[in-house]
Design an enzyme around this catalytic site. Structure first.
Site, PDB file in Angstrom:
ATOM      1  N   ASP A   1      -8.491 -25.721 -37.511  1.00 59.57           N
ATOM      2  CA  ASP A   1      -8.296 -24.774 -36.414  1.00 59.57           C
ATOM      3  C   ASP A   1      -8.013 -23.349 -36.902  1.00 59.57           C
ATOM      4  O   ASP A   1      -7.676 -22.470 -36.117  1.00 59.57           O
ATOM      5  CB  ASP A   1      -7.164 -25.277 -35.494  1.00 59.57           C
ATOM      6  CG  ASP A   1      -7.353 -24.867 -34.044  1.00 59.57           C
ATOM      7  OD1 ASP A   1      -8.481 -24.510 -33.675  1.00 59.57           O
ATOM      8  OD2 ASP A   1      -6.363 -24.892 -33.284  1.00 59.57           O
TER       9      ASP A   1
ATOM     10  N   GLU B   1      -3.289 -22.664 -27.247  1.00 58.48           N
ATOM     11  CA  GLU B   1      -2.456 -21.753 -28.043  1.00 58.48           C
ATOM     12  C   GLU B   1      -3.265 -20.658 -28.726  1.00 58.48           C
ATOM     13  O   GLU B   1      -2.756 -19.576 -28.988  1.00 58.48           O
ATOM     14  CB  GLU B   1      -1.688 -22.560 -29.106  1.00 58.48           C
ATOM     15  CG  GLU B   1      -2.456 -22.865 -30.411  1.00 58.48           C
ATOM     16  CD  GLU B   1      -3.690 -23.738 -30.238  1.00 58.48           C
ATOM     17  OE1 GLU B   1      -3.786 -24.431 -29.192  1.00 58.48           O
ATOM     18  OE2 GLU B   1      -4.575 -23.734 -31.113  1.00 58.48           O
TER      19      GLU B   1
ATOM     20  N   ARG C   1      -5.643 -18.738 -27.693  1.00 62.25           N
ATOM     21  CA  ARG C   1      -5.783 -17.493 -26.926  1.00 62.25           C
ATOM     22  C   ARG C   1      -4.499 -16.672 -26.962  1.00 62.25           C
ATOM     23  O   ARG C   1      -4.530 -15.459 -26.819  1.00 62.25           O
ATOM     24  CB  ARG C   1      -6.247 -17.821 -25.500  1.00 62.25           C
ATOM     25  CG  ARG C   1      -5.286 -18.602 -24.678  1.00 62.25           C
ATOM     26  CD  ARG C   1      -5.950 -19.259 -23.465  1.00 62.25           C
ATOM     27  NE  ARG C   1      -6.746 -20.430 -23.846  1.00 62.25           N
ATOM     28  CZ  ARG C   1      -7.476 -21.157 -22.988  1.00 62.25           C
ATOM     29  NH1 ARG C   1      -7.529 -20.810 -21.701  1.00 62.25           N
ATOM     30  NH2 ARG C   1      -8.145 -22.194 -23.397  1.00 62.25           N
TER      31      ARG C   1
ATOM     32  N   ASP D   1      -1.400 -26.561 -25.607  1.00 53.96           N
ATOM     33  CA  ASP D   1      -2.572 -26.771 -26.468  1.00 53.96           C
ATOM     34  C   ASP D   1      -3.579 -25.617 -26.334  1.00 53.96           C
ATOM     35  O   ASP D   1      -4.504 -25.499 -27.131  1.00 53.96           O
ATOM     36  CB  ASP D   1      -3.237 -28.112 -26.114  1.00 53.96           C
ATOM     37  CG  ASP D   1      -4.170 -28.599 -27.216  1.00 53.96           C
ATOM     38  OD1 ASP D   1      -4.132 -28.008 -28.319  1.00 53.96           O
ATOM     39  OD2 ASP D   1      -4.912 -29.558 -26.965  1.00 53.96           O
TER      40      ASP D   1
ATOM     41  N   ASP E   1      -3.257 -27.750 -35.421  1.00 51.47           N
ATOM     42  CA  ASP E   1      -3.046 -27.756 -33.979  1.00 51.47           C
ATOM     43  C   ASP E   1      -2.766 -29.173 -33.489  1.00 51.47           C
ATOM     44  O   ASP E   1      -3.684 -29.974 -33.328  1.00 51.47           O
ATOM     45  CB  ASP E   1      -4.289 -27.180 -33.277  1.00 51.47           C
ATOM     46  CG  ASP E   1      -4.093 -27.045 -31.770  1.00 51.47           C
ATOM     47  OD1 ASP E   1      -2.959 -27.247 -31.301  1.00 51.47           O
ATOM     48  OD2 ASP E   1      -5.085 -26.731 -31.077  1.00 51.47           O
TER      49      ASP E   1
ATOM     50  N   LYS F   1      -1.854 -33.462 -28.354  1.00 53.17           N
ATOM     51  CA  LYS F   1      -3.196 -34.055 -28.294  1.00 53.17           C
ATOM     52  C   LYS F   1      -3.052 -35.562 -28.457  1.00 53.17           C
ATOM     53  O   LYS F   1      -2.156 -36.023 -29.165  1.00 53.17           O
ATOM     54  CB  LYS F   1      -4.053 -33.519 -29.444  1.00 53.17           C
ATOM     55  CG  LYS F   1      -4.474 -32.068 -29.304  1.00 53.17           C
ATOM     56  CD  LYS F   1      -5.307 -31.653 -30.504  1.00 53.17           C
ATOM     57  CE  LYS F   1      -5.631 -30.159 -30.457  1.00 53.17           C
ATOM     58  NZ  LYS F   1      -6.553 -29.784 -29.374  1.00 53.17           N
TER      59      LYS F   1
HETATM   60  N1  BES Z   1      -8.188 -25.993 -31.217  1.00 53.79           N
HETATM   61  C1  BES Z   1      -8.473 -26.445 -29.913  1.00 53.79           C
HETATM   62  C2  BES Z   1      -9.963 -26.439 -29.594  1.00 53.79           C
HETATM   63  C3  BES Z   1     -10.834 -27.375 -30.388  1.00 53.79           C
HETATM   64  C4  BES Z   1     -11.156 -28.607 -29.878  1.00 53.79           C
HETATM   65  C5  BES Z   1     -11.382 -26.989 -31.587  1.00 53.79           C
HETATM   66  C6  BES Z   1     -11.988 -29.444 -30.589  1.00 53.79           C
HETATM   67  C7  BES Z   1     -12.198 -27.824 -32.311  1.00 53.79           C
HETATM   68  C8  BES Z   1     -12.514 -29.054 -31.814  1.00 53.79           C
HETATM   69  C9  BES Z   1      -7.776 -25.577 -28.885  1.00 53.79           C
HETATM   70  O1  BES Z   1      -6.572 -25.011 -29.270  1.00 53.79           O
HETATM   71  C10 BES Z   1      -7.505 -26.432 -27.686  1.00 53.79           C
HETATM   72  O2  BES Z   1      -6.797 -27.365 -27.830  1.00 53.79           O
HETATM   73  N2  BES Z   1      -8.095 -26.078 -26.560  1.00 53.79           N
HETATM   74  C11 BES Z   1      -7.917 -26.827 -25.358  1.00 53.79           C
HETATM   75  C12 BES Z   1      -7.719 -25.854 -24.220  1.00 53.79           C
HETATM   76  C13 BES Z   1      -7.322 -26.496 -22.949  1.00 53.79           C
HETATM   77  C14 BES Z   1      -5.927 -27.074 -23.057  1.00 53.79           C
HETATM   78  C15 BES Z   1      -7.359 -25.460 -21.843  1.00 53.79           C
HETATM   79  C16 BES Z   1      -9.188 -27.646 -25.142  1.00 53.79           C
HETATM   80  O3  BES Z   1     -10.270 -27.144 -25.386  1.00 53.79           O
HETATM   81  O4  BES Z   1      -9.050 -28.798 -24.735  1.00 53.79           O
HETATM   82 ZN    ZN Z   2      -6.340 -24.689 -31.331  1.00 54.43          ZN
HETATM   83 ZN    ZN Z   3      -4.903 -26.316 -28.956  1.00 57.63          ZN
END
Ligand code: BES
Ligand code: ZN
Ligand code: ZN
Length: 480
Positions: free
Chosen positions: A270, A331, A333, A329, A251, A258
């Site tokens: 991920d 993604e 869901r 990001d 990811d 990111k």
């Molecule tokens: N894979 C990430 C979540 C994640 C963050 C997993 C840290 C493990 C450690 C996910 O896809 C993500 O990026 N989520 C975002 C959502 C936001 C953009 C609404 C997040 O949590 O920042």
């Molecule tokens: Zn993710």
């Molecule tokens: Zn993500």
């Protein structure tokens, strides 16, 4: 090194031994000379919980597991951690096996052995010094009349399944694309005896899985959608239980990239939810548990690229609902929503979904537990929480109130894929709920699935969090 646990009915005078006591004022003195007993007493005074005596032909360890009026699951966790401490000493001594001796204290011995075996996990595949680094320890013998062969068999299985999940999560995307992951699941199915079917990109397109396809647009690697099924002859459940796991093999965040410093470093993890699902199916089949379970794992990487989906896009999901993408990001869901919609086909009695879904969940509970929420009955939730405690992968239930839906309303589509500045873990869960029509539980394992600092038997890096929890739950359903 793979660790085998087995029962023995006797031991030789060269075998290294572990004795247990729950009362530090009393320990079995028959193995010790007077001088050794004095040493043990001194160590006990110094509050040592693990005392080693180097005898002429063997080591003897005394493990002190006090109960202190605590609940059994807490004591078991103490035992797991003490087991890992012993393992560290045995490794340093380059010993290969040990006998755990039940002289009246047996409740904690399986947990102690589990902590040792899980602590012995290593991921050395890519190191040229792997021979040198590899643990010599490989065998835990248990001498006990109370602990059954069946119990030990299941313990070996869940330890192996946890190691498989750790291997998959530790594997970098350079070596584990969605296609390779699907092949791994197929091999696991062959080895354990569950069925697998893999949808390739053409099939995913023909199904119109719009969420999975959108996330995959920026990638040069095709997506996969793996269906696993364990259907024993005498299943106790009439309708299947479906497990769904997020498997984003990497990811980057996509165009909503990111920040490269730190936040992307371990995003190979991920796909931990997908690894949990495959590994649980593996354990169920190996153990021949009488529960009918289906596993669904949508998989892709998430990258910027020529054709990548963009913030502002509207996508039509497999269910027909439209989603306005406001952050690429978010993604997980999107790919999970398609899998949750697919799950309806099976008329499931319960769907449980595992995902490293949000930083918000990790921020809320850290590595210490699993964030959960959902629409399953209180009875099911209570059983799940018990299983979480049993294996010390504890659940923290978050609210799942309908009002949170206000935060994921879009002006131009049915939903948007991000909420506001608050309740990020919950809005992600609520988003997914829109694609369900059955009792549903969401487990956000973003916190515990991959950790940077060693934490006892969880090790460091991939932990396999979720596997022991689910296996305990299914064992419970099967009446074991
Ligand atoms: N894979 C990430 C979540 C994640 C963050 C997993 C840290 C493990 C450690 C996910 O896809 C993500 O990026 N989520 C975002 C959502 C936001 C953009 C609404 C997040 O949590 O920042
Ligand atoms: Zn993710
Ligand atoms: Zn993500």
């Amino acid at each position: 090194m793979k660790t085998t646990i087995r029962k023995v009915s006797s031991f030789g005078h060269q075998d290294h031994l572990v004795l247990f006591t729950k009362d530090k004022a009393k320990f079995n003195t028959t193995f010790f000379s007077k001088a050794e007993q004095d040493f043990v007493k001194q160590e006990i005074k110094n509050d040592k919980k693990l005392i080693g005596i180097n005898q002429y032909n063997r080591w003897i360890f005394l493990a002190i597991i006090e109960r202190g009026g605590k609940e059994q699951y807490i004591i078991n966790e103490t035992a797991r951690k003490l087991g890992e401490k012993l393992l560290a000493r045995l490794k340093a001594l380059q010993l290969e096996s040990v006998v755990l001796l039940d002289e009246g204290l047996h409740d904690e011995i399986p947990a102690f052995a589990e902590g040792m075996a899980l602590g012995n996990y290593q991921f050395l595949k890519y190191r040229k010094d792997k021979e040198k680094e590899s643990s010599h320890f490989n065998m835990i013998k248990i001498q006990s009349k109370k602990i059954t062969d069946e119990e030990i068999k299941l313990l070996n299985i869940v330890i192996e399944a946890t190691s498989i999940a750790r291997d998959l999560v530790n594997e970098p995307q350079s070596h584990l694309t969605s296609t390779v992951l699907a092949k791994e699941f197929q091999q696991m199915g062959k080895a354990a005896g569950f069925k697998t079917e893999v949808y390739d990109k053409a099939k995913i397109k023909s199904k119109q899985m719009g969420g999975l396809l959108a996330v995959n647009l920026g990638s040069t690697e095709p997506p996969t959608f793996t269906i696993m099924e364990w259907k024993p002859k005498k299943a106790i459940n009439k309708n299947p239980i479906v497990l769904v796991g997020k498997a984003v093999v990497y990811d980057t965040g996509g165009l909503s990239l990111k920040p490269t410093a730190n936040s992307m470093d371990y995003m190979k993890s991920d796909m931990a939810g997908g690894a949990v699902v495959g590994s649980v199916l593996y354990a169920l089949a190996k153990a021949d548990l009488p529960v009918h379970v289906i596993g669904l794992v949508p998989s892709t990487d998430n990258r910027p690229g020529g054709n990548a989906y963009t913030p502002g896009d509207v996508i039509t999901m497999y269910s027909g609902l439209t989603v306005e993408v406001l952050n690429t990001d978010a993604e997980g869901r999107l790919i999970l929503a398609d899998a949750l919609h697919h799950a309806k086909e099976y008329n499931p009695e319960l769907v449980m979904e595992f995902s490293t879904l949000t930083g918000a969940a990790a921020a809320a509970v850290g590595q210490y537990g699993i964030v959960c929420m959902g629409t399953a009955s209180d009875k099911v939730k209570l059983q799940l929480k018990k299983s979480g405690n049993n294996v010390f992968e504890r659940l923290a239930e978050f609210p799942f109130w309908e009002e949170y839906d206000e935060l994921i309303k879009s002006d131009i589509a049915d939903l948007k894929n991000i909420g506001g500045p608050v309740a990020g873990a919950i809005t992600a869960g609520r988003f997914l709920q829109h694609f369900t029509d059955y009792p549903y539980m969401h487990f956000d394992i973003a916190g515990p699935s991959f950790i940077r600092l060693a934490d006892s038997y969880r090790g460091k890096n991939a932990t396999g969090s979720g596997v022991r929890f689910m296996f305990d739950y299914f064992k419970g359903l099967a009446g074991l």
